[in-house]
Design a protein around this motif. Sequence first.
Motif, PDB file in Angstrom:
ATOM      1  N   ARG B  23       0.708  -1.309  -0.184  1.00 33.71           N
ATOM      2  CA  ARG B  23      -0.163   0.063  -0.323  1.00 33.71           C
ATOM      3  C   ARG B  23       0.670   1.005   0.019  1.00 33.71           C
ATOM      4  NH1 ARG B  23      -4.486  -0.026   4.540  1.00 33.71           N
ATOM      5  NH2 ARG B  23      -5.137  -1.775   3.454  1.00 33.71           N
ATOM      6  N   PRO B  25       2.285   5.008   1.282  1.00 36.05           N
ATOM      7  CA  PRO B  25       2.892   4.705   2.992  1.00 36.05           C
ATOM      8  C   PRO B  25       1.638   5.954   2.942  1.00 36.05           C
ATOM      9  CG  PRO B  25       4.937   3.809   2.247  1.00 36.05           C
ATOM     10  CD  PRO B  25       3.996   4.523   0.916  1.00 36.05           C
ATOM     11  N   VAL B  26       1.083   6.818   3.853  1.00 35.23           N
ATOM     12  CA  VAL B  26       0.847   7.578   4.479  1.00 35.23           C
ATOM     13  C   VAL B  26       1.643   8.942   4.809  1.00 35.23           C
ATOM     14  CG1 VAL B  26      -1.045   6.319   5.118  1.00 35.23           C
ATOM     15  CG2 VAL B  26       0.309   7.039   6.725  1.00 35.23           C
ATOM     16  N   THR B  27       2.678   8.873   4.731  1.00 33.55           N
ATOM     17  CA  THR B  27       3.773   9.543   5.161  1.00 33.55           C
ATOM     18  C   THR B  27       4.254  10.536   5.090  1.00 33.55           C
ATOM     19  OG1 THR B  27       5.502   7.549   6.558  1.00 33.55           O
ATOM     20  CG2 THR B  27       6.237   9.846   5.816  1.00 33.55           C
ATOM     21  N   GLN B  29       6.262  14.415   3.901  1.00 39.71           N
ATOM     22  CA  GLN B  29       7.797  13.986   4.396  1.00 39.71           C
ATOM     23  C   GLN B  29       7.578  15.830   4.962  1.00 39.71           C
ATOM     24  OE1 GLN B  29      10.378  12.246   2.827  1.00 39.71           O
ATOM     25  NE2 GLN B  29       8.674  10.547   3.794  1.00 39.71           N
ATOM     26  N   TYR B  30       7.786  16.048   6.159  1.00 37.09           N
ATOM     27  CA  TYR B  30       7.684  17.179   6.733  1.00 37.09           C
ATOM     28  C   TYR B  30       8.758  18.388   6.214  1.00 37.09           C
ATOM     29  CZ  TYR B  30       8.021  21.225   9.828  1.00 37.09           C
ATOM     30  OH  TYR B  30       8.139  21.936  10.498  1.00 37.09           O
ATOM     31  N   PRO B  31       9.377  18.687   6.046  1.00 35.63           N
ATOM     32  CA  PRO B  31      10.176  19.575   5.630  1.00 35.63           C
ATOM     33  C   PRO B  31       9.911  20.122   4.269  1.00 35.63           C
ATOM     34  CG  PRO B  31      11.454  18.622   6.692  1.00 35.63           C
ATOM     35  CD  PRO B  31      10.634  17.375   6.610  1.00 35.63           C
ATOM     36  N   GLU B  32      10.095  19.301   3.415  1.00 42.91           N
ATOM     37  CA  GLU B  32       9.625  19.620   2.083  1.00 42.91           C
ATOM     38  C   GLU B  32       8.514  20.055   1.685  1.00 42.91           C
ATOM     39  OE1 GLU B  32      11.349  16.062   2.235  1.00 42.91           O
ATOM     40  OE2 GLU B  32      12.740  17.979   2.223  1.00 42.91           O
TER      41      GLU B  32
END
Lengths: 329, 176
Positions: B23, B25-27, B29-32
């Motif tokens: 599946r 990922p639900v992440t 990618q914070y700083p970007e």
Amino acid sequence: MTAFSLDITLFAVKLGLVFFVILTLAAYLVFAERKVLAWVQDRKGPNRVGPFGLLQPLADLIKLLTKEDVVPGGADRWLFYLAPAMAAIPAILIFSVIPFGAPVNIFGRDLPLVVSDLNVGLLFFLALSSIAVYGVAIGGWASNSKYALLGGIRGLAQLISYELSMGLSLVPIVMLSHSFNLADIVAAQKTVPFIVYQPLAFIIFLLSITAECKRIPFDLPEAEGELVAGFHTEYSGMRFGLFFVGEYINIIVLGGLAATFFLGGWHGPLLPPTVWFSLKTLAVAFFFIWMRGTLPRLRYDQLMHLGWKVLTPLALVNILITGWWLALK
Amino acid sequence: MQIVSDIQAILGGFRVTLAHMLRRPVTIQYPEQKRIPYPRFRARIVLTRDPDGGERCVACYLCSAACPVDCISMQADEREDGRRYAAWFRINFSRCIFCGLCAEACPTMAIQMTPDYEICTRDIMDLVYEKEDLLIDGCGKDASYNFYSHAGIGVTQPRGAGLEESKPVDVRSLMP
Ligand code: SF4
Ligand code: SF4
């Protein structure tokens, strides 16, 4: 160059290559495990260091090497220093008897692709995997810590129990191939891998090696929830790293053994033999990781119950059936 | 048989984890990749001004009293015309738990929460915000609200000039 020095050189090159590949593979297995576990949990896993996070193992290594090396007060210093090595070295040594490819011909010389073609390779493996128990037990005892001691004791009991079913599950293999030599065992699987004849032994072996390398669902000696980190609670820096890498070397080696004993070793169509061997080994390693992402840890009594009351009798029955079948043939 | 259902259950677990492996990922990618918070997201606190440009805060200490971690402190003062203001006003964001109770307590809508969640720094002392750091030029939420058009009688406007007020009655003209 004389024939002797050529032999020595070839051997040294082979040894160096095997060593390098195993250690690199172990480091990348850690990375692969983190990635696969992340995917299981719908995350991305490490992806910051280098392209796709591929330099993560290097970053981990630097971190571990630069960490402070703490020895707890009251610890038995020498045994404490020795234990991580005792856990990692037998794992590497076992690989020396695994044939990882068909013999090749270099400079007019037949070079078997196995570090040492022992005629009792299987027994050598069983003996060394018993020695690996010492690393856990001594590490736990020398730390002078309750958690480490409990982890060490658990590790001792677990590894000895599962050694039994592991050894017994290999007896049918010896009966079928008439040899303790791993090269002969592989040769006996030229047409049909032994997993076809011995599915039960394969399952018993797989479960036993999972327990042998202390992985979920059999990671009782470490059991974060109850023992902090078990036998390596007090270890820090590269000493912990050695335990850690030892565990992953163990996975590779035991995966290689599963491939050798049951999956036909380096035999396979189309692809070169070494590639087949690597694929089978990595498939077993992947299964270990997948299992870690799936199953919860067993309770201690369940672990012992499974080892002594289920796997060991089953392996014995399997030996009887195999003997009966061989006698009829 | 028990063992059959047990094995089925274990294999079912393996199937679920395999499905999740494949599946997306639900992440985030914070700083970007920054997620856009909802307008009422509670993060960095500001002090707003009324539509005329004056400070809304009247230094009533209600926010300070409401704060569960006591991270707001101030000193009240009074202008010539009798209007109260905070001589200094300090929020220690290293203690703030962004519960929003201060904004709820404030009678003048002066103290407000904004969705700006990126206030981390390397030095913890940089998280102590003074009045200059807190005060903004706009009105924030409730842009048209002006406390002194409803209250502050005799301070900013003569009696009876407020929005909901009627003219004061001359008591002497109230004859039976
Ligand atoms: S948000 Fe809560 S903790 Fe932060 S200043 Fe306001 S009342 Fe205090
Ligand atoms: S911010 Fe609001 S609650 Fe706090 S002192 Fe000023 S007017 Fe009172």
